[in-house]
Design a protein around this motif. Structure first.
Motif, mmCIF file in Angstrom:
data_model
loop_
_atom_site.group_PDB
_atom_site.id
_atom_site.type_symbol
_atom_site.label_atom_id
_atom_site.label_comp_id
_atom_site.label_asym_id
_atom_site.label_seq_id
_atom_site.Cartn_x
_atom_site.Cartn_y
_atom_site.Cartn_z
ATOM 1 N N ALA A 1 -41.835 -17.788 -111.687
ATOM 2 C CA ALA A 1 -40.991 -18.968 -111.605
ATOM 3 C C ALA A 1 -39.958 -18.853 -112.711
ATOM 4 C CB ALA A 1 -41.819 -20.233 -111.798
ATOM 5 N N GLN A 2 -38.721 -19.174 -112.396
ATOM 6 C CA GLN A 2 -37.669 -19.086 -113.405
ATOM 7 C C GLN A 2 -36.717 -20.259 -113.230
ATOM 8 O OE1 GLN A 2 -36.098 -15.260 -112.254
ATOM 9 N NE2 GLN A 2 -34.411 -16.175 -111.127
ATOM 10 N N ALA A 3 -36.004 -20.591 -114.277
ATOM 11 C CA ALA A 3 -35.071 -21.717 -114.197
ATOM 12 C C ALA A 3 -34.011 -21.567 -115.273
ATOM 13 C CB ALA A 3 -35.821 -23.038 -114.384
ATOM 14 N N GLU A 4 -32.931 -22.310 -115.137
ATOM 15 C CA GLU A 4 -31.864 -22.292 -116.136
ATOM 16 C C GLU A 4 -31.684 -23.687 -116.706
ATOM 17 O OE1 GLU A 4 -28.225 -20.673 -114.727
ATOM 18 O OE2 GLU A 4 -29.166 -18.831 -114.012
ATOM 19 N N ILE B 1 -27.083 -18.337 -128.234
ATOM 20 C CA ILE B 1 -27.239 -16.904 -128.484
ATOM 21 C C ILE B 1 -25.917 -16.164 -128.306
ATOM 22 C CG2 ILE B 1 -28.483 -14.824 -127.819
ATOM 23 C CD1 ILE B 1 -30.314 -16.916 -128.883
ATOM 24 N N TYR B 2 -25.232 -16.473 -127.209
ATOM 25 C CA TYR B 2 -24.052 -15.694 -126.863
ATOM 26 C C TYR B 2 -22.780 -16.300 -127.437
ATOM 27 C CZ TYR B 2 -27.013 -13.311 -123.462
ATOM 28 O OH TYR B 2 -27.991 -12.583 -122.852
ATOM 29 N N ALA B 3 -21.750 -15.461 -127.532
ATOM 30 C CA ALA B 3 -20.466 -15.938 -128.022
ATOM 31 C C ALA B 3 -19.788 -16.834 -127.006
ATOM 32 C CB ALA B 3 -19.566 -14.744 -128.337
ATOM 33 N N THR B 4 -20.120 -16.682 -125.751
ATOM 34 C CA THR B 4 -19.529 -17.545 -124.716
ATOM 35 C C THR B 4 -20.582 -18.545 -124.251
ATOM 36 O OG1 THR B 4 -20.189 -15.901 -123.101
ATOM 37 C CG2 THR B 4 -17.919 -15.822 -123.875
ATOM 38 N N ALA B 5 -20.146 -19.551 -123.585
ATOM 39 C CA ALA B 5 -21.086 -20.578 -123.116
ATOM 40 C C ALA B 5 -22.104 -19.947 -122.192
ATOM 41 C CB ALA B 5 -20.318 -21.672 -122.381
ATOM 42 N N ASP B 6 -23.323 -20.430 -122.275
ATOM 43 C CA ASP B 6 -24.389 -19.808 -121.506
ATOM 44 C C ASP B 6 -25.401 -20.871 -121.125
ATOM 45 O OD1 ASP B 6 -27.310 -18.305 -122.692
ATOM 46 O OD2 ASP B 6 -26.473 -17.975 -120.712
ATOM 47 N N ASN B 7 -25.900 -20.791 -119.906
ATOM 48 C CA ASN B 7 -26.761 -21.845 -119.382
ATOM 49 C C ASN B 7 -28.223 -21.716 -119.786
ATOM 50 O OD1 ASN B 7 -26.817 -24.172 -117.915
ATOM 51 N ND2 ASN B 7 -26.974 -23.186 -115.911
ATOM 52 N N GLY B 8 -28.593 -20.666 -120.515
ATOM 53 C CA GLY B 8 -29.995 -20.506 -120.883
ATOM 54 C C GLY B 8 -30.834 -20.019 -119.702
ATOM 55 N N PHE B 9 -32.032 -19.553 -119.983
ATOM 56 C CA PHE B 9 -32.872 -19.008 -118.918
ATOM 57 C C PHE B 9 -34.315 -18.949 -119.372
ATOM 58 C CE2 PHE B 9 -33.609 -16.734 -115.118
ATOM 59 C CZ PHE B 9 -34.453 -15.680 -115.386
ATOM 60 N N GLY B 10 -35.235 -19.253 -118.492
ATOM 61 C CA GLY B 10 -36.656 -19.129 -118.827
ATOM 62 C C GLY B 10 -37.388 -18.591 -117.628
ATOM 63 N N LYS B 11 -38.398 -17.764 -117.847
ATOM 64 C CA LYS B 11 -39.123 -17.187 -116.723
ATOM 65 C C LYS B 11 -40.552 -16.903 -117.120
ATOM 66 C CE LYS B 11 -39.051 -13.220 -113.603
ATOM 67 N NZ LYS B 11 -38.262 -12.114 -113.093
ATOM 68 N N LYS B 12 -41.443 -17.097 -116.195
ATOM 69 C CA LYS B 12 -42.834 -16.765 -116.404
ATOM 70 C C LYS B 12 -43.335 -16.082 -115.139
ATOM 71 C CE LYS B 12 -46.468 -18.383 -119.090
ATOM 72 N NZ LYS B 12 -46.555 -17.218 -119.915
ATOM 73 N N GLY B 13 -44.013 -14.962 -115.283
ATOM 74 C CA GLY B 13 -44.457 -14.234 -114.101
ATOM 75 C C GLY B 13 -45.850 -13.680 -114.280
ATOM 76 N N TYR B 14 -46.521 -13.475 -113.174
ATOM 77 C CA TYR B 14 -47.867 -12.902 -113.176
ATOM 78 C C TYR B 14 -47.946 -11.760 -112.183
ATOM 79 C CZ TYR B 14 -49.163 -17.088 -115.703
ATOM 80 O OH TYR B 14 -49.221 -18.082 -116.641
#
Lengths: 982, 502
Positions: free
Chosen positions: A511-514, A457-470
């Motif tokens: 819970a979230q993670a990269e 997505i980004y022009a620079t390196a990026d570790n990604g991200f995911g999150k799910k919340g209730y």
């Protein structure tokens, strides 16, 4: 039979003989006199119309009329202030009519806290709006309906995001840290969320503005109360109604930035180095679109003598004008009412379920994924896509990203299910004595999901991200009330006693993670992510309770003299040990002047009522657990002794056993009037209120305190205002009628005392953050003792120094470059001096209805922070700027964005809130009763001198009126809709 | 009969306790419950060490303040980047005022360390006393002393607090010299209770020696009276303890897995996931250097070593190549990196044209100048935070301190400098002078947070150097810059800080 045949022959012959002429042989005359049913007086100038035509006459000065008709038809008799009558006629006759006066608006029943009252009997400042008065235009939100309809109620919305709601401020409600939104009571359940009610389901709004009316809700009422009542169904055979509307939204105004050629010219003129992307892109056009909205509502209601029902289903899809934003909502609602035991027992219940799906984009700040900031600062020479179809990315500067890559690539969603249930039973035990029990339950469950793939997505390196919340929130309500009515001689008494218990429970989890390993799995399989740290999971829970005992007494003598009082004792778990309970008394009085003997000869005035009220209400809208010391985890550390990880704990805030409710004491004087048989009616209110013991969160020195923050009551504010509301039936003829209403509000909120936790006389608020601002002095609002709330408190800009820095007027009268030595002064106030709303409904040619509503705010200043951040010439040429930046460059400016008084502008505006043209079709058949078709436009036009995108900012909190680029754009909407009743 | 329903109901309610307003907590611990267990009591003192966590980056600013205000490291403004309102530039050019981020945050975080230590000491004093508890209290007092050493070193006079209860809300300042005396007294007194072991995250006896050595080394700056002999003696205590030995390489103490390095006496235990706060690599590496190290995030292309400092290394000095990243850049597979805006292979040039480069400079000048810092190993696959521990005290430093003290006392210091020089692959000194020593400290201890203190001690801090005090702007010879001003937010909250120290 024979006669009929004879008539037909006659008509046929006449037709042959006199083609364009009148059918004189069929002609007959209807005549008679028209009187007022209640007084017997004759009525002149009564309109008599032959239905379905435009032929009509009026009665003469003695109340006599005579009309010639060619064929059988229906005569419609109408007169302003009286109920119309329709009489079918088919032959010469003398028909005398008695017209009944319309139940005056004052006989209307309005809803107050825990009860109802006749409008004529009210002693407090209560505004009542029914669904018919809401007029045309598309409502996306239950609250939008009252915008500019009620004096003293300011409904604002920053921008046009379908995922955010409206901010409502009643009588300038203000506090330091506490929430200043009013209390919403929906179908008797306080603290319900108005966005779960479909606008089509609303019967009426009652707005309790003064403390005397709102204090019956005790410590929740100090910001005013909005009571929403949904439709219950009326006696009569079932009516099926279908509503449908479609709208198209466009951005009302874009920010004026440089385009690609202007940047190229700037580079040439200044001999700069620039790597040209080669394109000509308007990035605002890229991220915005025409948003289409659909709304469908089907409701069915009806009733018998003893029961009534109302059920509805509403489905709406709002596409926001910013790509990637959308809201889908479905609401199902059932209201039932049944009377039993000889009509002594009334049972009613209401259930509704709301299902929402939201699609968000971030736009709040200046981060990589804040779409508006990225679009505004993105270089117009950079193309959107590469020739191969992938998004063009270049690293021109820190956090420089392609907003379209962000919108398309990042998922940010929420799905919510909300349930509302209410059950009431009212029993008449003895004549005049009733008791009731009320249960309420609401539950909100929401689930949010977020996913950003790694590295694409980004022009620079990026570790990604995911999150799910209730998130889960439940509220329970239990109330008992008893009512006693007694009338003897001319004395009327109404007593009420009640008990209320409310509890709120919430909990949540995320819970979230990269470092995701699969783009397909997104957030649905977080276990597949690689980087999971100790801060990746979280859960929380909490609870609070509110209990109240209350009582009210209302007395009137002969409906002329009124006296009322109420008292409520409230307790909340949020307060300190020493102050859990509080008292909230009110007293009010009224005098129906028009009912006095000396007024009976003044026939122009149909109502004149003077009322005075005084009340004390409270505010407890600050978070929970702030009165005691609590320890919370502060992070993970390595224990040097064992080398193992441990969680450390630290105090969250200091204790305050004296924490108590915020108190508002208000005095209100009102005059209700109606003239010319209620042809003109209105209200004037004057009020003054003082809010003291303001709840706030303060920084305190550590040591001697345990923690850095403390929640305490300190300081007070004063608010005074005048509200004027006039409604007039300006024209009321057969063919054309015009109802107009005007409301004018003026209020002023002044800081009284800032309290013991603020050093000096100025409380600094409105801190700005953004690219380039340094230091801790970037605040634009100064809340100063004895000055208006939210005033802009800024240094005076003198000019540029020889090397291009801003020069401010210094404390000693000279010039300085340093903000900490600059002298500040009050530049203006973001609160409006005057707010005027003007609504009109015009009906003409029997079938057409035109609604027009205008709103103006005068005297509201705006701090144009967008211009402040985007006029810095150093942004060019790699990132975009407003055209002012070139002027600054030519003046030699090297100063980075800085606070100054030159960024305050007058934001007064005149806005056409909506215009709507509707056409009523009354079909001949029996199935479809009537159909209304309408076209309308919201926010059609805004006239303002303000240079930014929108001069209207939400009026909320201690600092407001700041226009920073992070605002969803306001839209102009065109709608088309159909309402059909079966 | 029916009318009595209501009063009966009400009294029932009262009886049933439907007036209960006690708050129920779920996700936080009430004061009455904490500490819950032995384990929580034992971990109380850990929070004192945790207050060191923000000091390596811009939350606490200490590391950057020591480096950027010196002559060895600079954050040039690269067109639209790193201007940040000048917050880096004013630190380099010594033109700060009392409302700059560095000044504001250091004071805040130093006193967070002091306060938390005092709160822990107070809580420990409430518990039943024992030898173990007493040792813990002394340990935390020494940690607190370290924070006060930082306060005194950076701000001069400041309030000296030894407890968190019954303290005035607006305390007065204590003079630098008096704080110095209190610190040396406290640490010397507590030495015997501190553990005599090699533990790099704990205030051991050797941490105590290290702190005392530093204090006495700078005694002339703090009090006006030089105490080189004591500084040298404490350095000896560390060198001769046998617990620490010099690493055989110039990079050993700075690798990612440096938690057991033989030289390190005390460090902050950073971890990329669980103990974040050290990200020098993000601030220094070029935007595309992530390709060299297979990093998961893109760096921010900021700071570099100043060219004047870069020139102090001889060409064969092993440290030059080990500490700095310059010249042509390659990705992890060996292919040259093509600079995205310039379109040519990326080549980092150690010469920096100016401290503020706007669009009148070429993109090559703006984006690729300055030799970057890779002293702290950037592992393959590095993330936004480093896992390398940041050494606060290491043996080499005390070798050089011993050498310095000997020279200042008129003796020869070569035997302590030369091992360092030989390890770096250059010839040793004969009769090293103080100038030699300062230069060697500059080379060896680059980017370790000591340069500012060293320059002040040697009287060099206020001299003119590149982009400070020369034709590029900046001030020089203003003696007041040797301490930072107390931040405005602090003096606004406590006007007593503006009065002279008692």
């Amino acid at each position: 039979m024979m006669r009929q045949a004879f008539s037909i022959w006659k008509a046929f012959l006449l037709l042959l003989l006199f083609i364009p002429g009148t059918a004189m042989a069929q002609e007959f005359t209807v005549s008679g006199s028209i009187t007022d049913k209640s007084t017997g007086e004759t009525l002149p100038a009564v309109n008599i119309l032959i239905k379905g035509t435009t032929t009509g006459k009026t009665s003469d000065i003695d109340g006599n009329y005579s009309i010639i008709m060619n064929q059988p038809g229906t005569l419609v008799f109408s007169y302003v202030g009286y109920q119309s009558q329709e009489i079918p006629v088919d032959k010469t006759a003398v028909i005398n009519l008695q017209l009944e006066p319309i139940v005056s608006a004052l006989e209307e029943v309005i809803i107050i806290g825990y009860g109802t009252q006749k409008k004529a009997d009210k002693t407090g400042a209560v505004a009542h709006i029914t669904s018919e008065e809401l007029g045309g235009g598309v409502l996306t939100d239950a609250i939008q309906g009252i915008q500019s309809k009620v004096a003293g109620v300011l409904v604002t919305k920053k921008g046009g995001d379908p995922n955010t709601g409206f901010a409502v401020k009643i009588r300038g409600a203000a506090g330091f840290s506490s929430n200043t939104q009013p209390l919403y009571v929906i179908d008797g359940v306080p603290n319900a969320d108005p966005t779960t009610v479909a606008p089509e389901d609303i019967e009426s709004y009652s707005i309790l503005k003064d403390a005397a009316s709102a204090a019956i809700y005790g410590s929740q009422g100090s910001n005013g109360v909005i009571i929403i009542t949904t439709k219950k169904g009326l006696e009569g055979k079932g009516t099926l109604q279908f509503n449908m509307n479609f709208s198209a939204d466009r951005v009302a105004k874009k920010l004026d930035l440089l385009n690609a050629d202007e940047i190229r010219k700037y580079v040439d003129d200044n001999d700069l180095n620039f790597s040209d992307g080669g394109a000509n892109v308007d990035w605002q056009d890229e991220i915005y679109r025409t948003g289409f909205t659909q709304n469908y509502n089907l409701n069915y209601s009806g009733g018998t003598e003893r029961s009534s029902y109302y059920g509805s289903v509403t489905h709406s899809i709002w596409e926001g004008v910013m790509k990637g934003t959308q809201k889908d909502r479905t609401i199902g609602k059932v209201n039932l009412m049944h009377k039993a035991l000889n009509d002594k027992l009334t049972l009613s219940g209401s259930i509704s379920g709301t299902f929402e799906d939201n699609d968000y984009e971030n736009y709040d700040g200046w981060d990589k994924d804040d779409v508006i900031y990225q679009a505004l600062s993105h270089n117009p020479t950079d193309p959107v896509k590469n020739p191969d179809g992938s998004y063009y990315k270049i690293n021109r500067a820190y956090n420089y990203e392609n907003p379209m890559a962000v919108i398309d690539g990042i998922d940010n969603l929420r799905s919510a299910k909300r349930f509302f249930g209410n059950f009431k039973a009212d029993m008449e035990f003895l004549p005049g004595l009733t008791g009731g029990i009320n249960f309420g339950y609401t539950r909100d469950d929401s689930e949010s999901s977020y996913f950003r793939p790694k590295g694409t997505i980004y022009a620079t390196a990026d570790n990604g991200f995911g999150k799910k919340g209730y998130d889960n929130l439940q509220q329970k309500l239990f109330e008992l009330t008893g009512n006693y009515l007694k009338s003897f001689d001319k004395h009327n008494l109404n007593l009420m006693l009640g008990y209320s218990w409310q509890q709120k429970n919430w909990n949540g989890f995320y819970a979230q993670a990269e470092n995701p390993q699969s783009d397909f799995l997104k957030y649905n399989n977080l276990g597949s992510f690689i980087d999971i740290t100790s801060s990746s999971i979280s859960s929380w829970a909490g609870e609070s309770r509110l209990i109240g005992f209350f009582g009210r007494a209302q007395y009137n003598f002969d409906s002329r003299y009124y006296l009322a009082g109420s008292i409520r004792r409230d307790g909340s778990t949020k307060f300190g040990v020493n102050n859990k309970w509080g008292w909230f008394p009110t007293v009010s009085a009224g005098w129906n002047i028009d009912k006095e003997a000396f007024m009976s000869s003044v026939s122009v005035i149909s109502q004149l009522k003077l009322r005075v009220s005084y009340g004390v209400s409270g505010n407890q809208n600050i978070g929970e657990y702030h009165s005691q010391v609590v320890f919370q985890p502060t992070g993970v550390a390595i224990d040097p002794e064992t080398g193992q990880q441990v969680t450390t704990f630290g105090p969250a805030w200091n204790e305050n056993p004296d924490l108590r409710w915020e108190r508002t004491a208000e005095t209100n004087i009102g005059l209700d009037f109606a003239l010319l048989k209620s042809r003109i009616s209105g209200t004037i209110e004057v009020y003054t209120k003082e809010t003291s013991d303001l709840l706030g969160e303060y920084q305190v020195p550590v040591p001697p305190n345990l923690a850095k923050t403390k929640f305490a009551n300190s300081g007070n504010m004063r608010n005074t205002g005048i509200e004027l509301f006039i409604q007039a039936f300006a024209v009321d003829k057969t063919n054309i009628s015009w109802k107009t209403s005007l409301n004018i509000t003026h209020f002023k909120t002044t800081i009284g005392d800032l309290g013991e936790y603020v050093e000096g006389e100025v409380r600094r608020d409105g801190y700005l953050t953004g690219r380039g601002l340094i230091g801790d002095l970037n605040y634009v609002t100064g809340n100063i003792e004895n000055e208006e709330l939210g005033s802009f408190y800024l240094p005076k800009y003198l000019g540029l120094s020889s090397d291009g820095y801003f020069l401010y007027e210094s404390e000693t009268g000279g010039a300085t470059r340093e903000l900490n030595k600059a002298k500040r002064y009050i530049v203006g106030s973001p609160a409006p001096n005057l707010e005027i709303g003007w609504s009109n409904t015009v009906t003409f040619f029997k079938h057409f209805e035109l609604d027009l509503s205008l709103r103006t705010m005068i005297g509201n200043d705006v701090y144009n922070a967008t211009r402040m951040f985007f006029d810095y010439p150093g942004l060019l040429p790699s990132t975009n700027a407003v055209p002012d930046a070139i002027d600054w460059k030519n003046q030699g400016r090297t100063q980075v964005p800085a606070i100054a008084d030159i960024y305050v502008e007058d934001g007064s505006f005149l806005r056409i809130d909506y215009v709507s043209l509707g056409y009523n079709i009354i079909p001949k058949g029996k199935i479809v009763r009537n159909v209304k078709v309408y076209v309308s436009s919201n926010n059609l036009l805004t006239l303002t001198g303000y240079s930014g995108v929108d001069p209207e900012t939400t009026v909320e909190g201690l600092s407001f009126g700041i226009d920073q680029y992070n605002v969803y754009p306001k839209t102009r909407t065109f709608n088309f809709g159909v309402t059909a009743n079966f | 009969m029916k009318t009595t329903y209501i009063p009966v109901l009400f009294s029932l309610l009262l009886v049933l306790g439907c007036t209960d307003l006690d708050e129920v907590l779920y996700d936080k611990l009430p004061e009455s419950v904490y500490p819950e267990s032995e384990a929580q009591i034992a971990s109380m003192s850990v929070d004192a060490y945790k207050q060191l966590q923000p000091l390596a980056d811009d939350q606490g600013w200490w590391f950057w303040a020591q480096e950027v205000s010196s002559d060895e490291l600079v954050f040039p403004t690269r067109d639209a980047d790193w201007d940040d309102g000048g917050k880096w530039r004013v630190m380099y050019q010594h033109t700060w005022n009392n409302d700059v981020e560095g000044v504001n945050r250091m004071w805040d975080k130093f006193y967070s360390g002091v306060t938390r230590s005092n709160q822990i000491i107070d809580m420990l004093r409430q518990l039943p006393q024992s030898d173990a508890i007493d040792a813990k209290i002394k340990e935390v007092e020494v940690v607190r002393s370290y924070f006060f050493y930082l306060i005194m070193d950076n701000y001069g006079d400041a309030p000296y607090l030894t407890t968190a209860t019954d303290v005035p809300e607006q305390p007065f300042k204590t003079s630098r010299a008096a704080i110095f005396d209190s610190l040396t007294a406290t640490v010397e007194n507590n030495l015997s209770a501190l553990k005599d072991i090699d533990n790099k995250y704990m205030a051991t006896r050797y941490f105590g020696f290290a702190l005392l050595s530093k204090l006495y080394l700078n005694s002339e700056v703090y009090t006006g009276i030089a105490q080189w002999d004591k500084a040298g003696a404490y350095a000896d205590s560390i060198i001769n303890s046998g617990l620490y030995t010099l690493d055989g390489t110039v990079t050993g103490p700075f690798v990612t897995e440096n938690q057991s390095n033989s030289e390190i006496i005390f460090s902050i235990p950073y971890d990329e996931d669980d103990y974040q706060g050290f990200r020098i690599h993000m601030r220094t590496l070029h935007y595309q250097s992530n390709l060299t190290y297979d990093m998961s995030v893109g760096p921010w292309n900021g700071c570099a070593v100043t060219y004047q400092h870069f020139l102090t290394y001889e060409d064969n000095d092993l440290r030059k190549a080990a500490y700095f990243l310059y010249g042509p850049q390659y990705d992890s597979k060996g292919k040259p990196i093509i600079e995205s805006v310039i379109g040519a292979p990326l080549n980092l040039d150690p010469v920096i044209p100016a401290i503020r480069m706007d669009a009148t400079f070429t993109p090559t000048e703006i984006r690729t100048t300055g030799a970057r810092i890779r002293k702290y190993e950037i592992k393959k696959g590095a993330k936004e935070n480093l896992s390398n521990d940041l050494p606060l005290f290491r043996l080499t430093d005390f070798y050089l301190i011993k050498a310095e003290c000997e020279i200042r006392l008129g003796n020869n210091g070569d035997e302590w400098i030369n091992p360092i020089r030989e390890r770096a692959g250059v010839d040793g000194f004969t009769d090293a002078t103080l100038d030699d020593l300062l230069a060697e400290r500059g080379r060896e201890l680059f980017a370790e947070g000591v340069r500012r203190q060293d320059l002040i001690r040697f009287g060099e801090f206020t001299k003119v150097w590149w982009a400070k005090g020369d034709e590029q702007g900046g001030t020089s010879n203003d003696p007041t810059v040797k301490t930072f001003p107390i931040p405005k937010w602090a003096t606004d909250a406590n006007p007593n800080l503006l009065l002279d120290a008692e």
